[in-house]
Design a protein around this motif. Sequence first.
Motif, PDB file in Angstrom:
ATOM      1  N   GLN A  29       0.849  -1.180   0.000  1.00 42.93           N
ATOM      2  CA  GLN A  29       0.000   0.000   0.000  1.00 42.93           C
ATOM      3  C   GLN A  29       0.889   1.236   0.000  1.00 42.93           C
ATOM      4  OE1 GLN A  29      -3.745  -0.621   1.639  1.00 42.93           O
ATOM      5  NE2 GLN A  29      -3.135  -2.277   0.293  1.00 42.93           N
ATOM      6  N   TRP A  30       0.266   2.364  -0.383  1.00 41.47           N
ATOM      7  CA  TRP A  30       0.969   3.624  -0.248  1.00 41.47           C
ATOM      8  C   TRP A  30       0.762   4.177   1.157  1.00 41.47           C
ATOM      9  CZ3 TRP A  30       4.554   4.961  -3.485  1.00 41.47           C
ATOM     10  CH2 TRP A  30       4.463   4.573  -4.817  1.00 41.47           C
ATOM     11  N   PHE A  31       1.835   4.656   1.750  1.00 41.04           N
ATOM     12  CA  PHE A  31       1.753   5.237   3.081  1.00 41.04           C
ATOM     13  C   PHE A  31       2.339   6.632   3.096  1.00 41.04           C
ATOM     14  CE2 PHE A  31       1.160   0.866   4.031  1.00 41.04           C
ATOM     15  CZ  PHE A  31       0.338   0.864   5.136  1.00 41.04           C
ATOM     16  N   VAL A  32       1.767   7.462   3.968  1.00 39.76           N
ATOM     17  CA  VAL A  32       2.333   8.783   4.188  1.00 39.76           C
ATOM     18  C   VAL A  32       2.998   8.785   5.562  1.00 39.76           C
ATOM     19  CG1 VAL A  32       1.861  11.240   4.432  1.00 39.76           C
ATOM     20  CG2 VAL A  32       0.570   9.885   2.770  1.00 39.76           C
ATOM     21  N   ASP A  33       4.225   9.244   5.568  1.00 37.09           N
ATOM     22  CA  ASP A  33       4.994   9.358   6.803  1.00 37.09           C
ATOM     23  C   ASP A  33       4.423  10.556   7.586  1.00 37.09           C
ATOM     24  OD1 ASP A  33       6.846   9.536   8.769  1.00 37.09           O
ATOM     25  OD2 ASP A  33       8.553  10.011   7.460  1.00 37.09           O
ATOM     26  N   MET A  34       3.772  10.300   8.697  1.00 37.63           N
ATOM     27  CA  MET A  34       2.986  11.343   9.326  1.00 37.63           C
ATOM     28  C   MET A  34       3.734  12.247  10.314  1.00 37.63           C
ATOM     29  SD  MET A  34       0.278  11.219   7.738  1.00 37.63           S
ATOM     30  CE  MET A  34      -1.082  12.096   8.479  1.00 37.63           C
ATOM     31  N   GLN A  35       4.769  11.754  10.907  1.00 39.38           N
ATOM     32  CA  GLN A  35       5.391  12.580  11.943  1.00 39.38           C
ATOM     33  C   GLN A  35       5.834  13.962  11.457  1.00 39.38           C
ATOM     34  OE1 GLN A  35       5.231  12.681  15.204  1.00 39.38           O
ATOM     35  NE2 GLN A  35       3.862  10.963  14.818  1.00 39.38           N
ATOM     36  N   PRO A  36       6.481  14.046  10.269  1.00 43.73           N
ATOM     37  CA  PRO A  36       6.877  15.387   9.793  1.00 43.73           C
ATOM     38  C   PRO A  36       5.676  16.300   9.562  1.00 43.73           C
ATOM     39  CG  PRO A  36       7.999  13.664   8.546  1.00 43.73           C
ATOM     40  CD  PRO A  36       6.975  12.986   9.379  1.00 43.73           C
ATOM     41  N   LEU A  37       4.504  15.714   9.281  1.00 40.35           N
ATOM     42  CA  LEU A  37       3.313  16.528   9.071  1.00 40.35           C
ATOM     43  C   LEU A  37       2.647  16.870  10.399  1.00 40.35           C
ATOM     44  CD1 LEU A  37       1.718  14.645   6.035  1.00 40.35           C
ATOM     45  CD2 LEU A  37       3.096  16.726   6.006  1.00 40.35           C
ATOM     46  N   ALA A  38       2.696  15.924  11.314  1.00 38.02           N
ATOM     47  CA  ALA A  38       1.997  16.114  12.593  1.00 38.02           C
ATOM     48  C   ALA A  38       2.676  17.162  13.462  1.00 38.02           C
ATOM     49  CB  ALA A  38       1.902  14.781  13.342  1.00 38.02           C
ATOM     50  N   LYS A  39       3.984  17.213  13.401  1.00 38.12           N
ATOM     51  CA  LYS A  39       4.699  18.106  14.320  1.00 38.12           C
ATOM     52  C   LYS A  39       4.281  19.573  14.205  1.00 38.12           C
ATOM     53  CE  LYS A  39       8.674  15.421  15.646  1.00 38.12           C
ATOM     54  NZ  LYS A  39       9.820  14.786  14.999  1.00 38.12           N
ATOM     55  N   PRO A  40       4.279  20.141  12.988  1.00 42.70           N
ATOM     56  CA  PRO A  40       3.835  21.541  12.880  1.00 42.70           C
ATOM     57  C   PRO A  40       2.374  21.716  13.314  1.00 42.70           C
ATOM     58  CG  PRO A  40       4.850  20.786  10.839  1.00 42.70           C
ATOM     59  CD  PRO A  40       4.707  19.593  11.695  1.00 42.70           C
ATOM     60  N   ALA A  41       1.563  20.685  13.059  1.00 43.71           N
ATOM     61  CA  ALA A  41       0.150  20.769  13.450  1.00 43.71           C
ATOM     62  C   ALA A  41       0.034  20.825  14.967  1.00 43.71           C
ATOM     63  CB  ALA A  41      -0.624  19.584  12.887  1.00 43.71           C
ATOM     64  N   ILE A  42       0.799  19.974  15.631  1.00 42.77           N
ATOM     65  CA  ILE A  42       0.780  19.966  17.103  1.00 42.77           C
ATOM     66  C   ILE A  42       1.237  21.321  17.632  1.00 42.77           C
ATOM     67  CG2 ILE A  42       1.857  18.958  19.160  1.00 42.77           C
ATOM     68  CD1 ILE A  42       2.009  16.297  17.518  1.00 42.77           C
ATOM     69  N   ALA A  43       2.295  21.848  17.013  1.00 35.16           N
ATOM     70  CA  ALA A  43       2.809  23.147  17.458  1.00 35.16           C
ATOM     71  C   ALA A  43       1.750  24.230  17.293  1.00 35.16           C
ATOM     72  CB  ALA A  43       4.061  23.500  16.663  1.00 35.16           C
ATOM     73  N   ALA A  44       1.051  24.211  16.150  1.00 40.25           N
ATOM     74  CA  ALA A  44       0.017  25.218  15.907  1.00 40.25           C
ATOM     75  C   ALA A  44      -1.112  25.102  16.929  1.00 40.25           C
ATOM     76  CB  ALA A  44      -0.535  25.071  14.491  1.00 40.25           C
ATOM     77  N   LEU A  45      -1.477  23.863  17.230  1.00 37.11           N
ATOM     78  CA  LEU A  45      -2.560  23.649  18.189  1.00 37.11           C
ATOM     79  C   LEU A  45      -2.137  24.086  19.590  1.00 37.11           C
ATOM     80  CD1 LEU A  45      -3.945  20.192  17.026  1.00 37.11           C
ATOM     81  CD2 LEU A  45      -5.078  22.405  16.858  1.00 37.11           C
TER      82      LEU A  45
END
Length: 857
Positions: free
Chosen positions: A360-376
């Motif tokens: 399957q295709w996967f997206v590596d989420m940690q690099p995306l999640a980090k800025p989101a967490i910071a924004a929140l």
Amino acid sequence: MVAMNLPKVYEPKEYETDIYDLWEKSGTFEPNSAHKAYTIVMPPPNANANLHIGYALTAALEDIPTRYHRMLGERTLLLPGADHAGFETQAVYEKQLAKKGKSRFDFSREELYSQLYDFVATNRHNFESQFRKLGISCDWTRFTFTLDDKIVTRAYKTFKQLWEDGLVYRGERLVNFCTFHGTAFADIEVEYKEAKTSLWYIRYPLTDGSGEVIVATTRPETMLGDTGVAVHPDDKRYTQYIGRTVRLPLTGREVPIIADAFVDTSFGTGAVKLTPAHDQNDYDAAERHSLPKISIINHEGKLTDEVPESYRGLTVVEAREAVVHDLEKGGHLEKTEDLTHNVGHCYKCGTVIEPLLREQWFVDMQPLAKPAIAALKANKITFYPAAKREQLIGYLENLRDWNISRQIAWGIPIPAFQNVDQPDDWIFDDRVDQEIIEIDGKTYHRDPDVFDTWFSSSSWPYATLGIDSPDFKHHYPLSLMETGGEILYPWVSRMIMLGLYVTGDIPFQEVYIHGYVMAADGAKMSKSIGNVVDPMPVIEQYGSDALRMGIVAGRSPAVNRGYDPRRVEEARNFCNKLWNIARYIEDRLGDSYTHAPEARPKTTAEHWILTKLQHITEVMGGHLDSYRFSEAYDTLYHFVWDDVADWYIEASKSEKGSGVLGHVLEGVLKLAHPFAPFVTETIWQTLAWTGDTILAVQSWPQPTKADAKQAQAFEEIKAIVTEVRGLVHSLELDKPTLYYTDAPFIATNSALITRLTNIARTREVSDGNGLHLTSTTYQCWLDVDAGVAVAHVERLETQKAEQQSLVAQYEKRLSNDSYVRQAPKQIVEQTRQRLAEAKTMIERLQAEQQRFTSLAE
RNA sequence: GGGUGAUUAGCUCAGUUGGCUAGAGCAUCUCGUUUACACCGAGAGGGUCGGGGGUUCGAGUCCCUCAUCACCCACCA
């Protein structure tokens, strides 16, 4: 008397369609203000389905703030959309195919896609017309479908960007595979059914020969693919075995015993065999403990070459018999028990679903999640209710990589091609209309999968606006994202992550999570139970405004609540009240009235109502700014009904008509417009003095000048009127006279008081006689027969007792040193004032009691 | 098993940062047809805010705990 221009009762269905046409054709809903923007992009409802009643709530929650901000003069946009609803729509269409004796497997993906597109296009009109009936003020010229080119292209671009940044990868994960259909299914496509089976207890001897571990399983054949045994870390029975190994019977493979908290110590023996390639739990455990995954079942449901030769090529069922037989023969089977448990089946053919490993295709989420967490964490996005922010942070912190491949036809194809000669050679290419492409003499095969629907919708906030368009500049980030709690994780979180990734900015400033509209008894509405409420007949009967207000009334964000038809009826009555207020005022003002920008209040009632209007405007603004719709509605309702209708209008009947009536009507219509757009606009269109203007784009009420003293004087009248009404009713007085001494105020307001209380008259006397009013400092009496003395004294006694209990409370509070010292000064002062008031009241009551008692004797 | 929410008048529910003499609609009771509205008007009754503890001058509101209900997620080897 001028004949009323409007019928006595408001009939919504006679006006609603025309009013919506007026709005839409005049471009009222298109953003054109030069001021700051207010933007909502609608979470797209399923284009294929009828709107359920939950959408009446959704529409209200999106439309009320939209209309409010539009009236504030902002550049307001509510962008509508519709969803292709991947699997759901496909399933509905498949049912139709089934009626013709066909199935989705009779068509190529392209054929199926095009049939589905036509199918949805036909149904979409229905959905759009229903949305108009809800009165939602969205800009139809910007309508977006989730399979529109701009959305599809955006998905390709995002995928490409992720690809180039090294954030997508191929990985093996378990999928739900139907070996009959040869395809994988989404989780929700798997139908779980209870099945009677056996639970086999198998002996796994320790490699060092010091004993054995017994595992219990419903699938003995999968032991051929075991790569470990798990026990609970706290399970004393097995502590000594952790870290040691067992030798599997039949295959002779040596596998470790590991400790993992997922194990249920009360099930079976508390020791679990791990088959990572064919069980989700085991897969997860294997990931945590780095155990190998051995696929022993292929896509045809037959055993692979990974198992000993005698089992190869057998079906799962055949393999189970053979394995059990061999285990028994070898003395490895301890016992067998009966067991009933849930087994996943293909919802089409009933074949048992096999969890199989698949690329399957996967997206590596940690690099995306980090800025989101910071924004929140930096509070860049406000949540309603606030607690959702923390929940979302918690979710993002534990986020696993995202599988974006889906094995259905009705979706956006994944723009990736695989080299037929070199399976590891994947390339990005958006020529997805071709199955095979040639590049540099090499042949590439298109990935047959489509994107997870959440992948493309993650870009919804900016894809709908168009990243390079002027709209994007004006309206991004959006003001509000209004949505249901169930998609906080799958959708809201991803919009934030991809929004930050693609645009560098948060996609929206606020998130409002709505609760669900449940059935009247609080149960979930469902077609199979038959408790679904269709909003369309409700609109037909009570009107769109009534449904909107009835469903918003008493609702808080993220709280599920039953549908209460009584609330809709209440709101219908409220619309009629607005209607009749307008009828009365139009009649009073007559045709010659012209709009005056400034109200010129004369009477106390006028000063009072304008003061109220101003206050209510502020209160409602505060509620609306914080999305407290229910409170805003409640405020409006009581202002209109109690203040405007019951006091101001009643008072106006004993006074000459003035322009203030017109001013108040305009104010009421404006304040009510976001909640009752149809009836308020209908009334606006009937007003002679509003010309060709449209209420929806009028400005929110402006502050008006009114005299506070005069307003207070009306409060005094209210108090007198209320007391007189109470006395007349409780003592069953028959049209008494109100006497007063030395009170020009009463004389001035004589007509008003007489009318509001429905007494015979007021009359000035030199000396008082009868019941003395206690609510006012003016000297007033009602003339009464001696016969009511006892009842009156009792009434006074009750009132005195109430006041005395208050006095006791306040005195106790004030005698508390810590209270006086620590509570805010204004609170303490307030208590002192209330105490004084209560004491004064007692004195008055007492005096009246004594006086009246002696008088009556 | 994990998570979330709920529990306030007969019913359905409000009650924003603790300051409340706890509100609304519907239902109930009494009166009323005063020409905007009976889809109406006036008046009234009805609650120890699920139980128990705690913090505080002060708790419907905050904390702990128990009970009941609902929903979501996971699991059923």
